[in-house]
Design a protein around this motif. Sequence first.
Motif, mmCIF file in Angstrom:
data_model
loop_
_atom_site.group_PDB
_atom_site.id
_atom_site.type_symbol
_atom_site.label_atom_id
_atom_site.label_comp_id
_atom_site.label_asym_id
_atom_site.label_seq_id
_atom_site.Cartn_x
_atom_site.Cartn_y
_atom_site.Cartn_z
ATOM 1 N N ALA A 179 0.827 -1.210 0.000
ATOM 2 C CA ALA A 179 0.000 0.000 0.000
ATOM 3 C C ALA A 179 0.857 1.254 0.000
ATOM 4 N N PHE A 180 1.988 1.208 0.706
ATOM 5 C CA PHE A 180 2.848 2.391 0.741
ATOM 6 C C PHE A 180 3.682 2.522 -0.533
ATOM 7 N N ASP A 181 4.282 1.428 -0.981
ATOM 8 C CA ASP A 181 5.198 1.497 -2.119
ATOM 9 C C ASP A 181 4.481 1.646 -3.453
ATOM 10 N N GLU A 182 3.283 1.059 -3.560
ATOM 11 C CA GLU A 182 2.596 1.015 -4.844
ATOM 12 C C GLU A 182 1.219 1.689 -4.822
ATOM 13 N N GLY A 183 0.730 2.035 -3.629
ATOM 14 C CA GLY A 183 -0.624 2.559 -3.513
ATOM 15 C C GLY A 183 -0.691 4.071 -3.635
ATOM 16 N N THR A 184 -1.875 4.592 -3.372
ATOM 17 C CA THR A 184 -2.146 6.011 -3.598
ATOM 18 C C THR A 184 -1.998 6.877 -2.347
ATOM 19 N N TRP A 185 -2.081 6.271 -1.166
ATOM 20 C CA TRP A 185 -2.194 7.062 0.064
ATOM 21 C C TRP A 185 -1.028 8.023 0.293
ATOM 22 N N PRO A 186 0.227 7.609 0.139
ATOM 23 C CA PRO A 186 1.319 8.555 0.399
ATOM 24 C C PRO A 186 1.289 9.780 -0.507
ATOM 25 N N ASN A 187 0.734 9.619 -1.711
ATOM 26 C CA ASN A 187 0.694 10.733 -2.665
ATOM 27 C C ASN A 187 -0.673 11.410 -2.734
ATOM 28 N N THR A 188 -1.578 10.989 -1.873
ATOM 29 C CA THR A 188 -2.870 11.667 -1.792
ATOM 30 C C THR A 188 -2.660 13.075 -1.236
ATOM 31 N N PRO A 189 -3.263 14.089 -1.809
ATOM 32 C CA PRO A 189 -3.084 15.446 -1.283
ATOM 33 C C PRO A 189 -3.426 15.508 0.206
ATOM 34 N N PRO A 190 -2.648 16.240 0.983
ATOM 35 C CA PRO A 190 -2.898 16.320 2.429
ATOM 36 C C PRO A 190 -4.337 16.678 2.773
ATOM 37 N N ALA A 191 -4.959 17.567 2.004
ATOM 38 C CA ALA A 191 -6.338 17.958 2.303
ATOM 39 C C ALA A 191 -7.285 16.761 2.239
ATOM 40 N N GLU A 192 -7.029 15.834 1.317
ATOM 41 C CA GLU A 192 -7.881 14.646 1.206
ATOM 42 C C GLU A 192 -7.607 13.681 2.361
ATOM 43 N N ARG A 193 -6.345 13.553 2.768
ATOM 44 C CA ARG A 193 -6.038 12.711 3.929
ATOM 45 C C ARG A 193 -6.695 13.285 5.184
ATOM 46 N N ILE A 194 -6.655 14.597 5.316
ATOM 47 C CA ILE A 194 -7.293 15.255 6.466
ATOM 48 C C ILE A 194 -8.792 14.953 6.478
ATOM 49 N N ALA A 195 -9.432 14.989 5.327
ATOM 50 C CA ALA A 195 -10.873 14.733 5.259
ATOM 51 C C ALA A 195 -11.211 13.316 5.718
#
Length: 480
Positions: free
Chosen positions: A54-70
Amino acid sequence: MITYDKLFIGGTWTEPSGPDLLDILSPHDESLVGRAAQARPADVDRAVAVARAAFDEGTWPNTPPAERIAVLRRLNALREARAEQIAAVITAENGSAAWFTRAGQPSLTRQANAYLKAAEDLAWEETLTSTDPAATVRSVVRREAIGVVAAVIPWNSPFSASLAKIIPALLAGNAVILKVSPENSLSMGLLADLLAECGLPAGTISVLPADRETSEHLVSHPDVDKIAFTGSTGAGRRIASIAGQQLKRVSLELGGKSAAIVLPDADLAKFTAGLAFSCLLNNGEACIAQTRILAPRSRYEEVVDAVKQVVESLKVGDPQDPDTFIGPMIRRDQQQRVRDYIETGIKEGARLVTGGPQVPAGLEQGHYVTPTVFADVDNAMRIAQEEIFGPVLVVIAYEDEDDAVRIANDSEYGLSGGVWSADEQHALAIARRIRTGTVTINGAPIGFDGPFGGFKASGLGREYGFAGLNTYLEYKTVTI
């Protein structure tokens, strides 16, 4: 009865590698509260593998901070909606008094909001320009996720400890494996249910109840990039050694033996009103409890008598009773450990003011300890130096303020502490001299925007707010 017969791995309820379920028994009367699957090393390997992917190949690390905050704000809202249920389950499995588990729910909201605000205010990427006679240098400074985080928490305050780690770790873009104590399998199952609803990508989060052997397998795993641990200082030393060998990032929130300094001008009525909350919260099973009370020689017996009256007024019993202030210890061995310390205090020559090693009458079936106060305590005694983790207070006399500060600092720990005085500025001056991570003045609650953590053997790193978020970030500089 609550049953969790699967493990929450990578956001999905998954069959465990072993079929046996652990019985979760009430510390109050040893009745069956629920059953839950327990993780083994094979389950840890699966959780780490999906987190790595999930970290190496997924989307979460590169998800914009505003979306992670939501997403994390949604988690907070989901938890608020089930606050009463969460409090009730923790009381049932932990023995924490209902007043404590309910009162803690708004604190969880404030804790989460402080992290969310820190993430909103953080400059995730900024450009710095420096000029010297030779050249103009322009640098892009980025804050990036560390990778796969192993978050390991104790049993005494499961939601607070878990959210203090997973919220900032996820806000930063990491993937997380949360290892929880077997005793908290039910409340942490509820947390997993919330995590399944909040919108995290697959593989980003796992919640694994497991024993110490499995926990060591997790923190030693070569694909784990950071360890975040809350627990005993002994276990923290072991985890730090593993992290050192593998050069993993590590943060440790460990034990305490904190001092409450009652200055000569303190208002004893205010002190006694706040004493139980500062010194005996969560049945005494709290790392921040101020269990060493330092009293001026001129008012020593007055303070001892005031502490005695408060402790004897607290109701001990069924943690689900709203009038109960102190419930049982979480396990039978913890009950015996605290009783052994009381016996040690008597053998060391301390004066037993109230309480003792006997079990409270009528509560023999549960894991109960009689709340105990010792006076005439020398700070060198074991009951003054070692973390008991139960409802045991010691009152130590000091000669003057320099002596009080010396005694407060004469400890391997440095997690919390308090100063009581009619003069707030004078109390602040004393607080500045105490070698500890957090000091409260006149019983003020701990804020969540400021850093929380320990000096000396009480840990490494900080939690809460910006400092806590920063613990889960790496800094990258790109020079142009």
